[in-house]
Design an enzyme around this catalytic site. Structure first.
Site, PDB file in Angstrom:
ATOM      1  CB  SER A 261      -0.904   0.014   1.227  1.00 31.77           C
ATOM      2  OG  SER A 261      -0.145   0.376   2.361  1.00 31.77           O
ATOM      3  CE  LYS A 262      -1.335   7.568   0.762  1.00 34.46           C
ATOM      4  NZ  LYS A 262      -2.342   8.631   0.688  1.00 34.46           N
ATOM      5  NE  ARG A 263      -1.177   6.160   5.602  1.00 32.30           N
ATOM      6  CZ  ARG A 263      -0.898   7.418   5.266  1.00 32.30           C
ATOM      7  NH1 ARG A 263       0.354   7.776   5.042  1.00 32.30           N
ATOM      8  NH2 ARG A 263      -1.845   8.308   5.154  1.00 32.30           N
TER       9      ARG A 263
END
Length: 507
Positions: A261-263
């Site tokens: 994910s982006k995180r």
RNA sequence: GGCCCGUUCGUCUAGGGGUUAGGACGUUAGAUUUUCAUUCUAGAAACAGGGGUUCGAUUCCCCUACGGGCUACCA
């Protein structure tokens, strides 16, 4: 059926930046389409108005353009099956949903989201399906009269598919092979929402049919809802036209577990989005591969290898080679953890193997963005050739090439000053004189003169080579010093010796 | 919890009933480079476990374990 023209689609929802997994899905779609002389269409799935993000659609188009994966049909370019934005196709879906209701394959449901939430809390493992729908407010349980009144009064309602109680539904996935599901275990998915918009389930089937999609690639996370889609194709009477499905393996976090994910990018220090994405709401900037200094060719190359290989061990592929060699049979089934180290290796390979001519515009951009003036193209080209082996990212050209355009602003003084002597000062002062007598100012001649002088002064070569490098470059890196001096030219070289001497001998 | 999918070096993977289980990234050690990088050589490193089937299973089947996905009026 086999003569059917190949048509594939990438159908993102415009909710934010474009994830590398999304780009890989585009790539596989694109490769498959081009390999078979087919069409690649971009369809925007913006049926969830609450999640719509301004600018996301343009961003997606820009990402595809950067990668060179240009759709044959899209909201921007148009096409025979326009419109390509689902929000603009809203009226179409209702008709099909109603058709399903009249055929008994779907029904109206009047339960409010709040009621359903309560139900989910109250009943463990609640599912809106054959086990519970009889106790809920829908056109299957309510008297016909009441349903008609509710409908007539405009009572908010959804249309849900009526999943069969006990059927086995299976299909042959191009990647996974035979896959099967029990319909009784799948819930009655909403097809048409209360706001009149379709859900993904209805829209994807209707649009794939209307747009004559022949092969549907999507992430593995869609596998559990495949039976709903299969049933819809059947109920709508389009089974013979159903695309062949290919559920792609997921791209996983490099550490720990789960979907990338982006995180994770922010946490682990690497990009996840193709290009920079600025979220106006949170004022948060998410860095992209492009801005970090990746070549689109390298980006595509590394994405292709995440879950696919040609079986020969070859790892570097151009887009054309990928088109030529791509085959679904060679896509692996298991998810792949993203490895940023390997990603960088691909980029380094692409930079190393690219002719300076191909890199010049991008390198010039990197340098000018940092305030370095680049005006002579022939000179830039020579510099690129001489430093590209030590650049992993395009942005590395700043550190590796800027000293060719401007005198170093800082010196790695600790590497020279502690061991500095008057003899060395003397050496460099005389070096200027020797160098100015070099006719050609060529590396070999400079080196010969440098060595002769060192010997004359009784200095070990190693004691003056490094200082000389730091004078010209500022630090302990770069190509051979005499190559650098020759490239810099006599005037600049002498000037730098002078300037550095000041810094090295200052108290 | 239920359902679905998956499982070869740390990572990406090749292979496939009998192999010294191959490559790449990373890593280690050397060589080259009077800097750094490139390049080259060598090394360490894997078939999740248990049952079958078989003369023989890493490869085929089953189970278990583990991992992942889904389980919204999101896609």
């Amino acid at each position: 059926m086999s003569e059917k023209k190949v048509r594939v689609r990438f159908a993102p929802s415009p909710t934010g930046g474009l994830h590398l997994g999304g780009v890989r899905t585009v790539l596989f779609n694109y490769l498959f389409a081009k390999k078979h002389g087919g069409d690649f269409v971009l369809r925007i799935e913006d049926t969830d108005q609450s999640r719509y993000v301004e600018g996301a659609e343009k961003y997606i188009a820009d990402c595809l353009a950067w990668c060179g994966l240009i759709p044959d049909e899209s909201p921007m370019a148009g096409g025979q099956y326009a419109p390509y934005r689902q929000s603009e196709r809203k009226v179409i879906y209702r008709e099909y949903a109603e058709r399903l209701v009249s055929q008994g394959h779907a029904y109206y449901a009047f339960d409010t989201p709040e009621e359903l939430d309560a139900k989910r809390k109250e009943v463990p493992n609640f599912q809106y399906g054959h086990t519970h729908r009889s106790g809920l407010r829908n056109s299957l349980t309510l008297p016909l009269q009441e349903v008609e009144t509710l409908l007539h009064n405009g009572t908010p309602h959804v249309i849900r598919i009526k999943m069969p109680d006990d059927e086995t539904i299976s299909f042959n996935d191009m990647i996974r092979g035979y896959v099967s599901f029990e319909t009784g275990l799948v819930d009655d998915k909403v097809l048409l929402k209360a706001d009149g918009m379709p859900t993904y389930h209805l829209a994807v089937v209707v649009d794939d049919y209307l747009m004559k999609i022949s092969h549907a690639f999507r992430g593995e996370e869609w596998l559990p809802s495949a039976p709903v889609h299969l049933l819809l194709w059947e109920y709508l009477g389009w089974k013979a036209d159903m695309p062949k499905w290919a559920h792609l393996p997921l791209i996983l976090k490099p550490d720990g577990h789960g979907k990338l994910s982006k995180r994770d990018g922010a946490r682990l220090g690497f990009p996840v989005y193709a290009m920079n994405w600025y979220d106006a709401k949170t004022e948060e900037l998410t860095q992209g591969f492009r801005e970090l200094g990746f070549l689109p060719e390298a980006f595509l190359n590394l994405l292709a290898m995440l879950g696919w290989n040609d079986g020969t061990g070859q790892e570097i592929f151009t887009l054309d080679e990928l088109i030529e060699k791509f085959s679904i049979e060679r896509i692996s089934k298991a998810g792949a953890k993203f490895d940023f180290e390997k990603a960088k290796w691909y980029n380094a390979e692409w930079i190393k193997n690219a002719p300076a001519e191909k890199l010049k515009v991008k390198v010039a951009e990197v340098l000018t963005a940092k305030g370095v003036t680049v005006n002579k193209e022939a000179y830039l080209l020579k510099i690129i050739d001489v430093v590209k082996d030590r650049c992993v990212l395009l942005t590395d050209f700043y550190q590796q090439a800027s000293y060719f355009f401007q005198c170093p602003k800082e010196y790695d003084i600790n590497s020279v000053k502690p061991k500095w002597t008057d003899v060395k000062t003397d050496f460099f002062n005389q070096l200027k004189d020797t160098f100015s007598h070099s006719d050609a100012f060529e590396p070999a001649d400079l080196e010969a003169r440098f060595k002769a002088l060192a010997e004359e002064k009784g200095l070990k070569l190693g004691d003056v080579m490094l200082p000389f490098r730091i004078m010209l470059v500022g630090g302990k890196f770069g190509p051979h010093v005499f190559d650098i001096a020759a490239l810099l030219g006599e005037g600049e070289t002498l000037k730098r010796i002078d300037k550095a001497l000041e810094a090295f001998t200052a108290q």
